[in-house]
Design a protein around this motif. Structure first.
Motif, PDB file in Angstrom:
ATOM      1  N   PRO A 153       7.185  43.554  33.129  1.00 35.83           N
ATOM      2  CA  PRO A 153       6.075  44.474  32.878  1.00 35.83           C
ATOM      3  C   PRO A 153       4.953  43.820  32.067  1.00 35.83           C
ATOM      4  O   PRO A 153       3.916  44.423  31.855  1.00 35.83           O
ATOM      5  CB  PRO A 153       6.736  45.596  32.072  1.00 35.83           C
ATOM      6  N   VAL A 178      11.200  43.326  26.322  1.00 37.82           N
ATOM      7  CA  VAL A 178      11.451  44.122  27.524  1.00 37.82           C
ATOM      8  C   VAL A 178      12.524  45.187  27.293  1.00 37.82           C
ATOM      9  O   VAL A 178      12.536  46.214  27.977  1.00 37.82           O
ATOM     10  CB  VAL A 178      11.796  43.198  28.723  1.00 37.82           C
ATOM     11  N   VAL A 214      11.057  48.647  26.751  1.00 39.62           N
ATOM     12  CA  VAL A 214      10.311  49.288  27.838  1.00 39.62           C
ATOM     13  C   VAL A 214      11.053  50.539  28.298  1.00 39.62           C
ATOM     14  O   VAL A 214      12.263  50.535  28.461  1.00 39.62           O
ATOM     15  CB  VAL A 214      10.125  48.310  29.022  1.00 39.62           C
ATOM     16  N   SER A 241       6.828  55.707  24.604  1.00 34.02           N
ATOM     17  CA  SER A 241       6.420  54.300  24.610  1.00 34.02           C
ATOM     18  C   SER A 241       5.478  54.018  25.778  1.00 34.02           C
ATOM     19  O   SER A 241       5.540  54.680  26.811  1.00 34.02           O
ATOM     20  CB  SER A 241       7.636  53.376  24.676  1.00 34.02           C
ATOM     21  N   THR A 242       4.618  53.028  25.561  1.00 32.86           N
ATOM     22  CA  THR A 242       3.718  52.551  26.602  1.00 32.86           C
ATOM     23  C   THR A 242       3.701  51.032  26.555  1.00 32.86           C
ATOM     24  O   THR A 242       3.974  50.427  25.517  1.00 32.86           O
ATOM     25  CB  THR A 242       2.277  53.063  26.408  1.00 32.86           C
ATOM     26  N   VAL A 243       3.383  50.422  27.683  1.00 29.34           N
ATOM     27  CA  VAL A 243       3.247  48.970  27.750  1.00 29.34           C
ATOM     28  C   VAL A 243       1.764  48.644  27.707  1.00 29.34           C
ATOM     29  O   VAL A 243       0.951  49.292  28.365  1.00 29.34           O
ATOM     30  CB  VAL A 243       3.900  48.416  29.039  1.00 29.34           C
ATOM     31  N   VAL A 256       5.122  46.574  23.730  1.00 29.59           N
ATOM     32  CA  VAL A 256       5.566  47.944  23.942  1.00 29.59           C
ATOM     33  C   VAL A 256       5.180  48.693  22.680  1.00 29.59           C
ATOM     34  O   VAL A 256       5.531  48.280  21.572  1.00 29.59           O
ATOM     35  CB  VAL A 256       7.086  48.034  24.180  1.00 29.59           C
ATOM     36  N   ASP A 273       6.110  40.660  22.938  1.00 28.35           N
ATOM     37  CA  ASP A 273       6.833  39.749  23.827  1.00 28.35           C
ATOM     38  C   ASP A 273       6.434  38.305  23.516  1.00 28.35           C
ATOM     39  O   ASP A 273       5.508  37.770  24.104  1.00 28.35           O
ATOM     40  CB  ASP A 273       6.497  40.100  25.280  1.00 28.35           C
TER      41      ASP A 273
END
Length: 182
Positions: free
Chosen positions: A31, A99, A102, A107-109, A118, A135
């Motif tokens: 993602p 990840v 996620v 939560s949102t990316v 995240v 990340d």
């Protein structure tokens, strides 16, 4: 002599099916975008996430380092608190990549300075908390947390305000820890 052909055909079919399940199969798409660079935070002092000047801007004293054990392994943490404006800040290592966060509740990316993040915002029954999982590598993440610890002039600070502070601290941590990493 006609028997080997069906057997051979069956073996080729099974082999092809198994090949699709092995390491040669494509992994699910990440993602996150490709990182500008991996940041090895396995040994770096987490209190280096904020420079002395950045700590002064936030109105905090030098960070307090600690270690803890999480369900997925050890973590190193550095925390700062500004008792006057009512914000606490924390930067820590997470033994899994970002990840794993996620798909969590609320939560949102997103992307910050080229790194996938995240963003989780929660309040439960207390003041707003914003958490960013950055990340930084396939095996580790940086978790940045900012919590409002008291009302400001307009009441309880909004999630936008708290998450804005978290994004700012995360951006500084990416830059400073990336420069400090071995």
């Amino acid at each position: 002599m006609s028997r080997p052909a069906p057997l051979l055909s069956a073996l080729v079919t099974v082999g092809a099916l198994l090949a699709g399940c092995g390491s040669g199969a494509a992994d699910p798409a990440s993602p996150f975008p490709e990182r500008p660079a991996d940041i090895d935070v396995s040994t770096v002092d987490m209190c280096r996430a904020l420079t002395v000047g950045e700590q002064a801007e936030l109105g905090v004293e030098p960070g307090e380092a600690s270690t803890r054990e999480l369900s997925n392994g050890p973590t190193r943490i550095c925390g700062w608190i500004n008792y006057d404006d009512g914000y606490s800040y924390g930067v820590q290592t997470i033994a899994d990549g970002a990840v794993v966060a996620v798909g969590g509740a609320d939560s949102t990316v997103d992307v910050l300075d080229g790194y996938g993040v995240v963003v989780e915002s929660t309040d439960g029954t207390s003041m707003p908390l914003c958490t960013l999982y950055v990340d930084v590598s396939d095996v580790e993440a940086i978790r940045v947390q900012v919590r409002a610890t008291k009302d400001d002039a307009s009441g309880i600070p909004s999630f936008d305000t708290v998450c804005g502070r978290a994004r700012d601290v995360a951006s500084k941590a990416i830059r400073n820890l990336g420069a400090a990493a071995p």
